[in-house]
Design a protein around this motif. Structure first.
Motif, PDB file in Angstrom:
ATOM      1  N   GLN A   1      -5.500   2.284  -8.411  1.00 48.31           N
ATOM      2  CA  GLN A   1      -5.123   3.232  -6.872  1.00 48.31           C
ATOM      3  C   GLN A   1      -3.025   1.931  -6.582  1.00 48.31           C
TER       4      GLN A   1
ATOM      5  N   GLN B   1      -1.656   5.189  -7.493  1.00 45.96           N
ATOM      6  CA  GLN B   1      -1.605   6.417  -6.072  1.00 45.96           C
ATOM      7  C   GLN B   1      -0.834   5.560  -4.799  1.00 45.96           C
TER       8      GLN B   1
ATOM      9  N   ALA C   1      -7.860   0.847   1.468  1.00 38.17           N
ATOM     10  CA  ALA C   1      -7.897  -0.043   0.412  1.00 38.17           C
ATOM     11  C   ALA C   1      -8.521  -0.951   0.531  1.00 38.17           C
TER      12      ALA C   1
END
Length: 486
Positions: A443, A446, A461
């Protein structure tokens, strides 16, 4: 607002005004304080600088009995306790670096029920001399507060395995107390995505918790990511950034203690007044660096993640991640140190170019972290075959030094149950769950490479997808590039 406990709301506000000098609470401080005064469980997610500590300190000071505050870092505990003592409030802390005379005095103060707030780490809470005193039937304990609760998720699997045992604390303490005793649990953090929220609630065994969630967006905070093509290019970008903003206050985050010392030494050679800060320094050295930075003697500190939690300096104008953190929760915590006064602040992250050919540093750091996680998982799975299916952690760790981490990993994958904070039972035939840390690393990657609005990415998120719909902050690097391209 209805009456919390035996105190009227006027009493609560009057105490707040007298101790802290503010006119009134910021939303949702009042609701959180009311929840804690009525001894309900709670999960509180509020941005950095939102006034979280007052939310548990005030209820603790208004009640008879003791509130335990489990905190991850010595520096964080020392800062909060020092602030409370300056206001002549009944607070103390316990940690392994304290002189034995001070530890003894605090343990006596617990026995004599002279304290309202006791700050301690998970490891100290579960140490025999402390646990023995907390378990005494006559000692009234009102609440267990987990401050910086994201650390349970961030560190609990491998780095600080004692975090995974905290859910067994309340039931064990209640067994030693008179019938009808209530101990509430409240977890406070600035960053917890939906998965982290679930882990915190599950591990702590929160009972019908009141949940307060504020999204992490800060309109004055301008995040950006910049490629550094070579190690020398990274240094040059850092220098240029600092030169343009001197003498503004800032923070430079790196990953390791050695990076912190090396970069601080290089910047000192370049003529900047700075210092290195990491968990390996002694208490006096850490205090000296903090005081120099807070007092403006040094404009910035080169630090690891050990710096910043609970340290309140409103006029920090910039945060640079010289190396990107591994986890998004760490990133949001650390950029949140900037701009607490509401004025514009910048958050720059330097990253290697994606192939890693010219500078493989970032790739190596990510690989090292992932390899270490996998290796610890493998060690845990191998150790399981040797560990007794039921046992106590102190005996097992004497025989197997890696057992504490192995048991924490088994607990996080659903293969182990803590019967109390010291005794475990390994459950057979349980479906293993993947470790959260490796998912979280993806994550972060990203985020660093996204072309969308950075705040929109962060809101999604952290579970605020409704707020994030059609969002464009207009002040991150991606939004500025989008406007420029148009």
């Amino acid at each position: 607002m209805n009456q919390p406990g035996t105190k009227t709301w006027q009493d609560v506000r009057a105490a707040f005004q007298k101790i802290w000098g503010y006119e009134d609470f910021r939303p949702p401080q009042g609701e959180i304080i009311s929840t804690l005064l009525t001894q309900k469980d709670a999960l509180i997610i509020m941005p950095t600088g939102g006034g979280k500590s007052i939310c548990f300190q005030l209820p603790a000071l208004l009640q008879t009995g003791l509130t335990l505050v489990v905190s991850p870092l010595v520096a964080l505990m020392e800062n909060q306790v020092e602030e409370l003592r300056q206001r002549h409030l009944s607070a103390a802390l316990l940690h392994s670096e304290l002189p034995s005379s001070q530890r003894r005095a605090t343990l006596q103060a617990i026995e004599k029920q002279k304290l309202r707030l006791l700050y301690l780490s998970p490891e100290t809470l579960l140490s025999p001399p402390v646990w023995e005193r907390l378990s005494q039937p006559q000692l009234q304990i009102n609440a267990l507060i987990l401050d910086e609760a994201h650390c349970l998720v961030q560190w609990g699997e491998t780095f600080r395995p004692a975090y995974r045992r905290l859910g067994a604390v309340r039931p064990a303490l209640l067994k030693s107390k008179p019938p009808g005793t209530k101990i509430s649990i409240a977890a406070f953090t600035a960053t917890a995505d939906p998965l982290a929220q679930n882990i915190i609630q599950t591990v702590l065994q929160l009972q019908k918790p009141e949940i307060f969630r504020l999204n992490p967006y800060r309109a004055n905070l301008h995040p950006s990511v910049s490629i550094a093509w070579t190690p020398r290019g990274r240094q040059q970008q850092l220098l240029q950034f600092i030169q343009k903003r001197s003498p503004q206050a800032g923070l430079i985050y790196v990953r390791t203690r050695r990076d912190s010392e090396d970069l601080a030494a290089w910047l000192t050679q370049m003529g900047y007044a700075t210092a290195s800060y990491h968990a390996g320094l002694g208490a006096a050295e850490r205090r000296a660096v903090e005081a120099s930075w807070l007092g403006g003697k040094i404009p910035f500190v080169v630090c690891t993640c050990a710096f910043g939690m609970g340290i309140n300096k409103p006029d920090v104008r910039w945060v640079i991640h010289y190396h990107a953190p591994h986890l998004l929760s760490e990133y949001v915590q650390e950029i949140g140190r900037a701009g607490r006064d509401g004025k514009p602040a910048e958050a720059l992250t330097l990253v290697s170019e994606p192939t890693g050919w010219l500078d493989s540093g970032d790739k190596k750091r990510q690989q090292f972290f992932a390899d270490k996680m996998r290796s610890q998982l493998q060690t845990a799975q191998q150790l399981v075959k040797k560990l007794p299916k039921q046992g106590d952690i102190n005996t097992v760790t004497r025989q197997f030094p890696d057992a504490a981490v192995a048991l924490a990993l088994l607990h996080s994958s659903g293969q182990l149950k803590w019967l109390d904070p010291f005794n475990y039972k390994i459950e057979s035939n349980v479906q293993k769950q993947p470790t959260t840390q490796l998912q979280a690393v993806k994550q972060m990657q990203q985020y660093l490479t996204t072309k969308q609005c950075r705040w929109q990415f962060l809101l999604n998120a952290f579970g605020f997808s409704q707020d994030a719909a059609n969002w464009r902050c207009g002040h991150c690097d991606n939004c500025k590039n989008y406007i420029y391209r148009k």
